[in-house]
Design a protein around this motif. Structure first.
Motif, PDB file in Angstrom:
ATOM      1  N   ASP A  49      12.110 -28.142 -51.568  1.00 22.00           N
ATOM      2  CA  ASP A  49      13.185 -29.017 -51.065  1.00 22.00           C
ATOM      3  C   ASP A  49      13.131 -28.965 -49.540  1.00 22.00           C
ATOM      4  O   ASP A  49      12.447 -28.110 -48.960  1.00 22.00           O
ATOM      5  N   ASN A  76       8.868 -31.678 -47.186  1.00 25.98           N
ATOM      6  CA  ASN A  76       9.332 -33.044 -47.405  1.00 25.98           C
ATOM      7  C   ASN A  76       8.206 -33.768 -48.135  1.00 25.98           C
ATOM      8  O   ASN A  76       7.110 -33.901 -47.590  1.00 25.98           O
ATOM      9  N   TYR A 185      18.795 -48.924 -55.725  1.00 27.91           N
ATOM     10  CA  TYR A 185      18.530 -47.607 -56.347  1.00 27.91           C
ATOM     11  C   TYR A 185      18.103 -47.789 -57.801  1.00 27.91           C
ATOM     12  O   TYR A 185      17.057 -47.276 -58.227  1.00 27.91           O
ATOM     13  N   TRP A 215      26.744 -36.385 -64.277  1.00 24.34           N
ATOM     14  CA  TRP A 215      26.838 -34.924 -64.407  1.00 24.34           C
ATOM     15  C   TRP A 215      27.695 -34.445 -63.238  1.00 24.34           C
ATOM     16  O   TRP A 215      27.440 -34.811 -62.075  1.00 24.34           O
TER      17      TRP A 215
END
Ligand code: NAD
Ligand code: UDP
Length: 389
Positions: A49, A76, A185, A215
């Motif tokens: 990450d 990245n 998206y 979630w």
């Protein structure tokens, strides 16, 4: 977890320890998945990450019982030549990396499309070329709007589940016009799903696609001005938590009439672990993961969160806890919304025997208890806590 314990999967086969490359491990879902894997399995995690704040507690001490089973890589994936090597080193890649907050879809559509499609391409390609299994996180938003939303308001068919329940193998993907950049998206996620599916069909890629349905739980997003930008707009749980913590009104976009089903992160993560450890049952499938029993309008969510937070904090609710706001004012030009999201659970039930357990009240109770413990003091200290007017 003792390394000598023999664990078996749903077909009675022993589960061999895996090396898992988790891309986006430092995010909300990734942090819970890392915890679950480290606590309950012998698998190793290569946690990738750009941030690691949410998994710092898992990385800090060598004395922890899972020492040596998690390694963090600050990478990245847009531009790092180490990606293919990490995929080659792993048995399984899980890709969670994405821009996935609605406030970005219409205001940063290019970043949204690049993040959800272009940046995911090398991950899919390297998995396919190196014959490595991939679990890719998509979204329930690929369904877009329900068929029922196009019926007249008073049509009795609106009550017929055939017009609103979302099924992986039969429901169409219905998005708004191109000016409605909200759908950037969903469209990018849909195209990467199609690409992964095609890699499976033409090149034999072993894949599983997850479609999360809202979630929620601890560590989701950020509280603006505390652990995120003051002007940032996170997803609804954090927006409403932020307002409750500051004793401000909860803003209902376009009247809060949209409907959502919310599932507790800890229930949902169990489904992901089943996918990880049952490849024969999960490969080649797209899974809805949600809780159809936890449906509310956004207005009802605001009301329930207000009630739960009052109980958790011991502070009385505001006299007028909510206020209406237009989507144009809240999100800007190009916003649009999914009207209703009820997941069909047939496929995940049949393949993995998974069912969500936690009621909306209970999951809000534990989540808001966490929000209060984590943020209330910080907000007071910074003088950001506006006293009841
Ligand atoms: P999140 O934003 O908390 O986590 C995403 C993580 O990916 C972040 O830590 C971010 O730093 C990382 N990341 C993004 N771009 C990266 C890059 N270029 N290189 C390295 N790391 C990068 O989001 P989340 O809620 O944990 O969601 C995870 C996945 O699940 C996403 O793909 C999202 O679209 C999908 N999803 C989640 C939900 C939900 O209910 N939480 C709903 C639908 C879809
Ligand atoms: N929403 C709202 N007030 C807020 C934040 C969100 O009314 O402060 C609404 C938003 O318009 C949407 C729903 O809550 O109808 C869920 O938003 P979220 O950001 O969680 O993401 P989505 O479920 O749309 O992907």
């Amino acid at each position: 977890m003792a390394s000598s314990t023999v664990r078996i999967n749903l077909d009675g086969k022993p589960i061999n320890p895996l090396t898992i490359l988790m891309i986006g491990a430092g995010g909300f879902i990734g942090s819970h998945l890392c915890e679950k894997i480290l606590n309950e399995t012998p698998h190793k995690i290569l946690a990738l990450d750009v941030y690691n704040d949410k998994i710092k507690h898992l990385l800090e001490s060598d004395s922890l019982k899972w020492a040596g089973r998690i390694q963090f890589y600050r990478i990245n994936i847009k531009h790092d030549s180490r990606l293919e090597g990490l995929i080659k080193m792993s048995d399984l890649t899980i890709n969670l990396a994405a821009i996935c907050t609605p406030a970005d879809y219409n205001t940063r559509p290019l970043d949204t499309i690049y993040s959800n499609f272009i940046d995911a391409l090398p991950v899919v390609k390297y998995c396919s070329e190196n014959a490595k299994r991939l679990i890719h996180f998509s979204t329930c938003e690929v369904y877009g709007k329900t068929i029922g939303s196009f019926l007249p308001k008073d049509s009795p068919l609106r009550q017929d589940p055939a017009y609103y329940v979302l099924k992986e193998d039969t429901s169409p993907c219905i998005f708004g016009s191109i000016e409605k950049q909200r759908w950037s998206y969903a469209c990018a996620k849909q195209l990467i799903e199609r690409l992964i599916y095609a890699e499976g069909a033409e090149n034999g890629l072993e894949f599983t696609i997850v479609r999360p349905f809202n979630w929620i739980g601890p560590r989701m997003d950020f509280i603006p001005g505390v652990d995120g930008p003051s002007e940032g707009v996170p997803r609804v749980l954090a927006c409403f938590s932020n307002a409750l913590l500051r004793r401000e009104q909860l803003k209902l976009v376009d009247g809060g009439v949209s409907q959502r089903t919310f599932v507790y992160i800890k229930d949902a993560i169990e489904a992901v672990l089943l996918m990880i450890e049952n490849p024969d049952r999960a490969n080649g499938h797209i899974f809805n993961v949600g809780n159809p029993n936890n449906e509310v309008t956004v207005r009802q969510l605001a009301e329930m969160m207000t009630e739960v937070y009052s109980k958790v904090s011991g502070e009385p609710a505001l006299e007028q806890p909510t206020v209406d706001i237009s989507s144009k004012e809240f999100y800007g030009e190009g916003y649009d919304d999914s009207d209703k999201r009820i997941p069909d659970m047939t496929i995940i039930n049949k393949q993995l025997g998974w069912n969500p357990k936690t009621s909306l009240w209970d999951l809000l109770d534990s989540t808001l208890t966490y929000q209060h413990k984590t943020y209330a003091e910080a907000i007071k200290k910074r003088g950001l806590h506006v006293l009841a007017r």
